[in-house]
Design an enzyme around this catalytic site. Structure first.
Site, mmCIF file in Angstrom:
data_model
loop_
_atom_site.group_PDB
_atom_site.id
_atom_site.type_symbol
_atom_site.label_atom_id
_atom_site.label_comp_id
_atom_site.label_asym_id
_atom_site.label_seq_id
_atom_site.Cartn_x
_atom_site.Cartn_y
_atom_site.Cartn_z
ATOM 1 N N GLY A 32 -13.582 22.365 15.777
ATOM 2 C CA GLY A 32 -14.562 21.315 16.032
ATOM 3 C C GLY A 32 -15.993 21.809 16.112
ATOM 4 O O GLY A 32 -16.920 21.002 16.127
ATOM 5 N N CYS A 241 -0.291 -5.483 1.893
ATOM 6 C CA CYS A 241 -0.928 -5.165 0.609
ATOM 7 C C CYS A 241 -0.455 -6.162 -0.454
ATOM 8 O O CYS A 241 0.740 -6.447 -0.578
ATOM 9 C CB CYS A 241 -0.569 -3.752 0.179
ATOM 10 S SG CYS A 241 -1.042 -3.352 -1.506
ATOM 11 N N CYS A 244 1.738 -3.926 -3.269
ATOM 12 C CA CYS A 244 2.990 -3.239 -2.966
ATOM 13 C C CYS A 244 3.650 -3.773 -1.694
ATOM 14 O O CYS A 244 4.739 -3.329 -1.335
ATOM 15 C CB CYS A 244 2.773 -1.735 -2.848
ATOM 16 S SG CYS A 244 1.953 -1.229 -1.321
ATOM 17 N N CYS A 266 -3.896 -1.703 -0.838
ATOM 18 C CA CYS A 266 -3.951 -0.380 -0.211
ATOM 19 C C CYS A 266 -5.164 0.375 -0.734
ATOM 20 O O CYS A 266 -5.429 0.387 -1.942
ATOM 21 C CB CYS A 266 -2.714 0.440 -0.575
ATOM 22 S SG CYS A 266 -1.208 -0.158 0.161
ATOM 23 N N CYS A 272 0.166 3.344 -2.959
ATOM 24 C CA CYS A 272 0.473 2.008 -3.462
ATOM 25 C C CYS A 272 1.312 2.088 -4.749
ATOM 26 O O CYS A 272 2.322 1.406 -4.894
ATOM 27 C CB CYS A 272 -0.832 1.264 -3.725
ATOM 28 S SG CYS A 272 -0.646 -0.513 -3.854
#
Lengths: 293, 260
Positions: A32, A241, A244, A266, A272
């Site tokens: 980080g 979606c 899909c 998606c 997808c």
């Protein structure tokens, strides 16, 4: 490939790669923490992923398979051009399949498919400093990181709740890494924040213009900041979606006409397409298939 | 009043030089809990330099400043590490700037301005932070429906009161004020002074107030120090110094007050 062929492999010269790798190692050692590095000019404008490209070039080897995504999609300008770039300068294998890739360079998404140990996710970062819009002085933000003074980050979240009634930050949502550094996860939607937590894959972040590299090593704790009475929540979508039928993936709104019609699909195109290939169908999938014919 | 036997702040031979110029020189004094000390003098006399040296905003060239921490131990402020010093500044101390824009975050709401110190010391409950902020806005006479407004929408007097609330929310024991009433018109000044006087005596705050306005010193402070060219020329109880000035410069200063 011979040793000679891998000398100055993947666009950058060996000295530059050495410098970037040292920055990456330091970043991994201090999860980080933003490590400064001598960012090079790349053959693309700042903001197009110059940081990500340098990190990818520094970790890429002849045996790697590269995937590049932009907003989750493999077929948008940024993704296509960076993929073509590495095909040209390094002649590496490329793929659009998340599972087949060893290195995935991404702009603004983490793939829906669970990443595996050994994979590297490289983020393109525009502004690495999470405190930037609250404290403009770089000298001061560095000091705040050094002394772990992160109260200001909560001031931003407080402002959100005061103004909108809930934490309205939806992307670049600040996280605390391994209980120490507060980090900007680049402008990924906060939907992806939980995927960073204890991820088996190595996550590297490159900011070319700002000349910073930071990292989240595998299996590292990544906690999204919140309030006790306003806990962190990810976005949810009211419909699956349209192509899909996936529920629980991150969706993009696609405008269909000028009468207000739209559909949600998606954002991760590989996810997808994979589902469609397995026979999953959304509400509008048949229509689009016919239209294509 | 909350006076006790041991001082809160011990200043010994404090000097600050800007190259060969004197900022302030050989300043020594002690400040007791609950006491308000005014530093007066004309512009350029070193008042603000002295205040900044005391508040660790400016490193002095010589001398020491010792502060009695909450555990009762005296610590030399310039031997504390930076983390300890900054923690002290946002918990046990307050600093009220002459220009409220220097002490406030102008782009976040009044509530967040007051709440910032609470969040900095680890408060993570939105409801509690907001309740405390509302309470403090009330204490400095800012209407609670202004809590979500940014300070830039506030008048000068309101900004100054907001700055005071922001500083006092962590119950500090010592507050530094640099010309707290500078730039305010007289009626607003009067209300602010009234408010400050109430808060200081209610909370038992110790305060060091820098001002060029002798009326402010008279109203707020128990004791005052008169500065001239970086030196302390006279110290004493405020009423004594103002009614019976001993040093020639103080006599000049007191006699220059305009009578209306």
């Amino acid at each position: 490939m011979t040793d000679l062929a891998t000398y100055n492999f993947a666009y950058l010269d060996e000295q530059t790669k050495r410098m970037i790798r040292r920055a990456i190692l330091k970043a991994i050692a201090i999860p980080g923490y933003q490590v400064p590095f001598a960012s090079r000019e790349m053959p693309m404008p700042y903001g197009w992923g110059t940081g990500g490209v340098q990190v990818t070039a520094a970790v890429l080897g002849p045996d790697d398979t590269l995937k590049v995504i932009d907003q989750g999609a493999d077929d948008t300008t940024n993704a296509v051009s960076i993929r073509a770039f590495f095909q040209k300068v390094a002649n590496v294998r490329v793929t659009t399949k998340t599972a087949d890739a060893t290195i995935i360079q991404t702009r603004h998404r983490i793939p829906e498919a669970q990443l595996q140990a050994g994979q590297i996710l490289v983020y393109q970062v525009p502004i690495p400093e999470p405190l930037r819009f609250l404290e403009p002085r770089e000298t001061e933000t560095r000091k705040m990181h050094a002394l772990e003074e992160y109260g200001l980050m909560h001031v931003k979240l407080y402002e959100d709740i005061a103004r909108h009634g809930h934490i309205a930050t939806t992307y670049a949502y600040p996280v605390k890494v391994e209980g120490r550094y507060v980090m900007d996860p680049s402008p990924t939607p906060k939907f992806d924040n939980p995927k960073m937590h204890m991820s088996p894959a190595l996550q590297l972040f490159g900011a070319g213009r700002e000349k910073r590299i930071y990292a989240v090593p595998p299996y590292t704790e990544v906690v999204s900041l919140d309030f006790e009475d306003h806990p962190f929540e990810i976005q949810t979508f009211s419909q699956p979606c349209a192509l899909c039928g996936a529920k629980g993936s991150y969706l993009d709104e696609v405008i269909l006409d000028d009468k207000g019609g739209s559909m949600f699909v998606c954002s991760d195109t590989d996810f997808c397409e994979d589902r469609q290939a397995k026979g999953h169908r959304g509400a509008l999938a048949a229509d689009t298939a016919e239209a294509a014919e | 009043m909350n006076m006790s036997d041991t001082p809160l702040l011990k200043v010994k031979d404090l000097s600050k030089f800007y190259g060969s110029r004197i900022g302030c020189q050989n300043v020594s004094f002690e400040l007791w809990p609950g006491e308000v000390l005014a530093i007066v003098g004309e512009s350029g006399s070193g008042k603000t330099t002295l205040l900044n040296c005391l508040a660790t905003r400016l490193a002095p060239s010589a001398g020491s400043v010792e502060y009695r921490m909450r555990d009762g131990q005296f610590r030399d402020l310039y031997r504390l590490n930076e983390a300890e010093r900054r923690f002290l500044m946002r918990t046990d101390w307050g600093f009220v700037h002459q220009n409220p824009a220097d002490g406030l975050r102008m782009t976040v709401s009044a509530g967040a301005n007051v709440g910032e110190r609470l969040m900095a010391i680890g408060d993570r409950h939105y409801g509690n932070i907001r309740a405390t902020a509302t309470d403090w806005l009330g204490r400095v006479e800012i209407a609670s429906d202004r809590i979500d407004d940014q300070p830039r929408a506030f008048s000068g007097g309101m900004r100054q009161r907001l700055q005071i609330a922001r500083n006092l929310v962590t119950n500090p024991r010592l507050v530094f004020m640099d010309e707290p009433t500078g730039g305010l018109d007289v009626s607003v000044q009067a209300r602010l002074l009234d408010l400050l006087r109430g808060l200081v005596s209610d909370l038992g705050l110790a305060a060091i107030v820098v001002t060029h306005d002798l009326a402010v010193a008279r109203l707020l402070s128990h004791r005052m120090m008169v500065m001239k060219d970086g030196h302390i020329v006279e110290t004493g109880l405020t009423d004594r110094v103002l009614d019976d000035p001993q040093a020639p410069y103080t006599q000049l200063l007191v006699s220059s007050i305009l009578q209306v």
